[in-house]
Design an enzyme around this catalytic site. Structure first.
Site, mmCIF file in Angstrom:
data_model
loop_
_atom_site.group_PDB
_atom_site.id
_atom_site.type_symbol
_atom_site.label_atom_id
_atom_site.label_comp_id
_atom_site.label_asym_id
_atom_site.label_seq_id
_atom_site.Cartn_x
_atom_site.Cartn_y
_atom_site.Cartn_z
ATOM 1 N N ASN A 181 22.350 -3.719 -20.752
ATOM 2 C CA ASN A 181 22.643 -2.933 -19.366
ATOM 3 C C ASN A 181 24.207 -3.293 -19.143
ATOM 4 O O ASN A 181 24.630 -4.322 -19.566
ATOM 5 C CB ASN A 181 22.119 -3.819 -18.158
ATOM 6 C CG ASN A 181 20.593 -2.970 -17.936
ATOM 7 O OD1 ASN A 181 20.220 -2.074 -18.688
ATOM 8 N ND2 ASN A 181 20.162 -3.895 -16.832
ATOM 9 N N LYS A 239 17.546 -4.862 -40.915
ATOM 10 C CA LYS A 239 18.311 -3.679 -40.173
ATOM 11 C C LYS A 239 17.502 -2.433 -40.355
ATOM 12 O O LYS A 239 17.237 -2.208 -41.678
ATOM 13 C CB LYS A 239 19.890 -3.699 -40.615
ATOM 14 C CG LYS A 239 20.642 -2.814 -40.129
ATOM 15 C CD LYS A 239 22.087 -2.671 -40.741
ATOM 16 C CE LYS A 239 22.809 -1.663 -40.061
ATOM 17 N NZ LYS A 239 24.270 -1.207 -40.658
ATOM 18 N N ASP A 268 9.472 -8.716 -14.864
ATOM 19 C CA ASP A 268 10.345 -8.981 -13.600
ATOM 20 C C ASP A 268 10.275 -10.184 -13.314
ATOM 21 O O ASP A 268 9.474 -10.982 -12.531
ATOM 22 C CB ASP A 268 9.853 -8.024 -12.382
ATOM 23 C CG ASP A 268 10.963 -7.866 -11.305
ATOM 24 O OD1 ASP A 268 11.392 -8.716 -11.045
ATOM 25 O OD2 ASP A 268 10.908 -6.675 -10.805
ATOM 26 N N ILE A 269 11.670 -10.820 -13.509
ATOM 27 C CA ILE A 269 11.940 -12.156 -13.247
ATOM 28 C C ILE A 269 11.757 -12.632 -11.830
ATOM 29 O O ILE A 269 11.246 -13.727 -11.390
ATOM 30 C CB ILE A 269 13.085 -12.687 -14.011
ATOM 31 C CG1 ILE A 269 13.112 -12.308 -15.346
ATOM 32 C CG2 ILE A 269 13.548 -14.197 -13.883
ATOM 33 C CD1 ILE A 269 14.584 -12.361 -16.089
ATOM 34 N N LYS A 294 9.674 -6.647 -3.542
ATOM 35 C CA LYS A 294 9.750 -7.933 -4.246
ATOM 36 C C LYS A 294 9.396 -9.027 -3.433
ATOM 37 O O LYS A 294 9.178 -10.271 -4.022
ATOM 38 C CB LYS A 294 11.414 -8.128 -4.779
ATOM 39 C CG LYS A 294 11.864 -7.115 -5.491
ATOM 40 C CD LYS A 294 12.009 -7.299 -6.770
ATOM 41 C CE LYS A 294 12.643 -6.256 -7.707
ATOM 42 N NZ LYS A 294 12.930 -6.337 -9.052
HETATM 43 N N1 CTP Z 1 15.284 -8.323 -11.582
HETATM 44 C C1 CTP Z 1 14.601 -9.243 -12.454
HETATM 45 N N2 CTP Z 1 13.919 -8.914 -13.477
HETATM 46 C C2 CTP Z 1 13.974 -7.709 -13.985
HETATM 47 C C3 CTP Z 1 14.399 -6.548 -13.225
HETATM 48 C C4 CTP Z 1 15.072 -6.863 -12.099
HETATM 49 O O1 CTP Z 1 14.612 -10.601 -12.080
HETATM 50 N N3 CTP Z 1 12.886 -7.347 -14.901
HETATM 51 C C5 CTP Z 1 15.865 -8.587 -10.499
HETATM 52 C C6 CTP Z 1 17.374 -8.410 -10.518
HETATM 53 O O2 CTP Z 1 18.093 -9.415 -11.008
HETATM 54 C C7 CTP Z 1 17.689 -8.167 -9.203
HETATM 55 C C8 CTP Z 1 16.551 -7.354 -8.635
HETATM 56 O O3 CTP Z 1 15.318 -7.764 -9.543
HETATM 57 O O4 CTP Z 1 18.025 -9.187 -8.268
HETATM 58 C C9 CTP Z 1 16.539 -5.782 -8.523
HETATM 59 O O5 CTP Z 1 16.480 -5.292 -9.744
HETATM 60 P P1 CTP Z 1 16.731 -3.746 -10.042
HETATM 61 O O6 CTP Z 1 16.675 -3.548 -11.356
HETATM 62 O O7 CTP Z 1 17.642 -3.162 -9.323
HETATM 63 O O8 CTP Z 1 15.457 -3.311 -9.428
HETATM 64 P P2 CTP Z 1 14.064 -2.778 -10.115
HETATM 65 O O9 CTP Z 1 13.068 -3.622 -9.435
HETATM 66 O O10 CTP Z 1 14.184 -2.736 -11.482
HETATM 67 O O11 CTP Z 1 13.839 -1.443 -9.416
HETATM 68 P P3 CTP Z 1 14.314 0.212 -9.964
HETATM 69 O O12 CTP Z 1 14.701 0.135 -11.461
HETATM 70 O O13 CTP Z 1 13.515 0.986 -9.639
HETATM 71 O O14 CTP Z 1 15.676 0.175 -9.092
#
Ligand code: CTP
Length: 409
Positions: free
Chosen positions: A213, A292, A311-312, A350
Site C-alpha cells: 500500500n 520466483k 483486521d488488526i 470497528k
Molecule cells: N486496519 C487494520 N488492519 C487491517 C485493515 C485496517 O488494523 N487489515 C486499521 C488501519 O490501521 C486503520 C483502520 O483499520 O486504523 C482503517 O483502515 P481502512 O483500511 O481505512 O479501513 P477498512 O476497514 O479496510 O475499510 P475500507 O477498506 O472499506 O475503507
C-alpha cells in the site's frame, strides 16, 4: 514550527573531543527558536574556542566565576536563574564525578549546584572512552546523578576518537535536540504504554515480488514520537518504511499483515493505548511461491488468487481489555471522499472510541496533514499542520479521553 521558541538554554561544555559536536548542537538549538547561553570549563576551551561558540550562540561565552560583566559579580546565580534548562554536552567523566560530589570550584559546576532544581532541569549528555563509560565508578556516579534529579540522556555506540569502538560517544546533535524538545512537552501520557502500528504491509507473492500500500509511515512515527515526548513508554510496530526510529521508542519491524497482527497482539498485552495508523494490505496472495514465478513463454500472466488479511484494529478492539476500557483504541481512516460519513461509519464498524480521518491522496508522503477526529460526541477538525504538531494535538486529545482514574493494566 519552532519547537523551542521562548526557551532559554544554558549549554555547558566540559572537556572532551565531543565539543566539536556542541557547535552543531548550539546551531540546532538556535534554529529551533531557543536563546542559548554557553558556559565552558577551562578543559572545554582546549577542544573548541569560545569564539566559535559565541559566534553560533550570538552571546559572549562565560568561562569564569569571577567574570566581572555581571553587575553583582554572581554569574553562577544569574545564569542559572535565567535558564529554562541546563544542558551539559559533552559531560566528561570527571565533571559528572564532580557534580555527584557537589563540587563548585569553577563556574559551570557552581551554577549546576546553585540551580533552582524544581524549575531548571539538568540534562546531561555524557561523552567518554568506552572503558571510562563502563567503569563501575562512572556507572555509580550516573545512578547517583539520576537520583539527585538530573536527566542522563544516554550515549551512542560506535567508533571513538581514541580508535576504540563501543559505548560512550556523545549522542549526535540531532538526537540531543530531540531529547531537549521532548523535555519541554507536557507529560500527558506519563505512566501509559502506547502501541502504534505504522507504514504499509508487504504481502509476498514469491521471494522477489509482492503487493503493498501507499504509506510513508510519517504520521505513525510522529505519533510514536509525540507519545514518548508526552511521557509514555512506546512500542512502534512498523511495516517496511524508511523512517528513523524516534528516540526512546522500541521498534518492531514487520513485513506482512499477519506479522503485524502478531507483533501488535504481543505488544498490547500490557498497553493502555493502541493507535492503528498502518495502511494494512486488505488482501494477500493466497499462495506464496517458494521460488520466483517465471514467465512461461505463453504470453499469459499468472492468475493470482487473494485471501483477506486479518483486521488488526478490529481484532485488538474486540479483546476483553479494549472492551473494558483498559486499552483505548484509536483507528485511522484514509479516504478519498465523503470523509465525515465514512469516518463515522468506520468508527461504528470497528467498535472503537476514537477514529481519525484524513484524505489519503492529500497526505501520502507529505510532511503535513489535516485530521478529523470522530468520537461518540461528534466531529472535530484539526486543521492542516505539520504531522508532528498534529501528532502532539492527537496525543493530548487521547490523554483527555482516557478514563480516570486509570484502570490497572
Ligand atoms: N486496519 C487494520 N488492519 C487491517 C485493515 C485496517 O488494523 N487489515 C486499521 C488501519 O490501521 C486503520 C483502520 O483499520 O486504523 C482503517 O483502515 P481502512 O483500511 O481505512 O479501513 P477498512 O476497514 O479496510 O475499510 P475500507 O477498506 O472499506 O475503507
Amino acid at each position: 514550527m519552532l519547537d523551542l521558541a521562548g526557551k532559554h538554554i544554558l549549554l555547558g561544555l566540559t572537556g572532551g573531543v565531543a565539543c566539536y559536536k556542541s557547535a552543531e548542537l548550539c546551531r540546532l538549538l538556535v534554529k529551533a527558536g531557543a536563546t542559548v547561553q554557553v558556559v565552558m570549563t577551562e578543559a572545554a576551551a582546549q577542544f573548541i574556542t569560545p569564539v566559535t561558540m559565541q559566534a553560533l550562540s550570538g552571546r559572549p561565552v562565560y568561562a569564569s566565576q569571577w567574570d566581572a560583566r555581571e553587575p553583582n559579580n554572581m554569574p553562577h546565580i544569574n545564569l542559572g536563574r535565567e535558564a529554562d534548562a541546563i544542558v551539559l554536552a559533552p559531560a566528561s567523566a570527571d565533571f559528572i564525578a564532580r557534580l555527584v560530589q557537589g563540587r563548585s570550584d569553577e563556574l559551570l559546576s557552581l551554577l549546576c549546584l546553585a540551580r533552582p532544581m524544581e524549575r531548571v532541569a539538568l540534562l546531561v549528555a555524557p561523552a567518554m572512552n568506552r572503558e571510562m563509560w563502563a567503569h563501575p565508578a562512572t556507572q555509580r556516579n550516573l545512578r547517583q546523578l539520576d537520583a539527585d534529579g538530573a536527566r542522563v540522556l544516554g550515549v551512542g555506540n560506535g567508533w571513538q576518537a581514541c580508535g576504540e569502538t563501543g559505548d560512550g560517544r556523545m549522542l549526535e546533535p540531532a538526537q540531543l535536540l530531540e531529547e531537549i524538545v521532548a523535555h519541554f512537552q507536557p507529560k500527558a501520557l506519563a505512566g501509559e504504554h502506547v502501541v502504534v502500528t505504522a507504514g504499509p504491509t508487504f504481502e509476498a507473492m514469491d521471494p522477489i515480488r509482492g503487493i503493498t500500500n501507499h504509506s510513508s509511515g510519517k504520521m505513525g512515527f510522529a505519533i510514536a514520537r509525540a507519545a514518548r515526548e508526552a511521557g509514555a513508554r512506546v512500542t512502534l510496530v512498523a511495516g517496511p518504511v524508511h523512517q528513523p526510529t524516534p528516540r526512546g521508542v522500541s521498534r518492531i519491524d514487520v513485513l506482512s499483515a499477519e506479522q503485524m497482527l502478531q507483533a501488535a497482539q504481543g505488544a498490547v498485552q500490557d498497553a493502555t493505548v493502541f493507535v492503528a495508523t498502518a495502511a494494512v494490505a486488505d488482501w494477500r496472495p493466497a499462495d506464496q511461491s517458494a521460488h520466483k514465478i517465471k514467465k512461461d513463454g505463453s504470453g499469459q500472466p499468472p492468475v493470482l488468487r487473494f485471501v483477506e488479511n486479518p483486521d488488526i484494529l478490529l481484532a485488538i478492539a474486540r479483546t476483553p481489555r479494549a472492551r473494558e476500557g483498559a486499552l483505548f483504541c484509536v483507528g485511522f481512516a484514509a479516504e478519498s471522499e465523503n470523509l465525515v460519513e465514512h469516518a463515522k461509519a468506520k468508527r461504528e464498524r470497528k467498535g472503537i472510541p476514537l477514529l481519525v480521518g484524513n484524505i489519503g491522496p492529500l497526505t501520502f508522503g507529505q510532511d503535513d496533514n489535516a485530521l478529523l477526529l470522530v468520537d461518540a460526541a461528534g466531529v472535530r477538525e484539526l486543521p492542516r499542520a505539520p504531522k508532528l504538531q498534529l501528532a502532539r494535538e492527537l496525543v493530548a486529545e487521547v490523554a483527555a479521553r482516557l478514563p480516570r482514574p486509570r484502570p490497572a493494566p
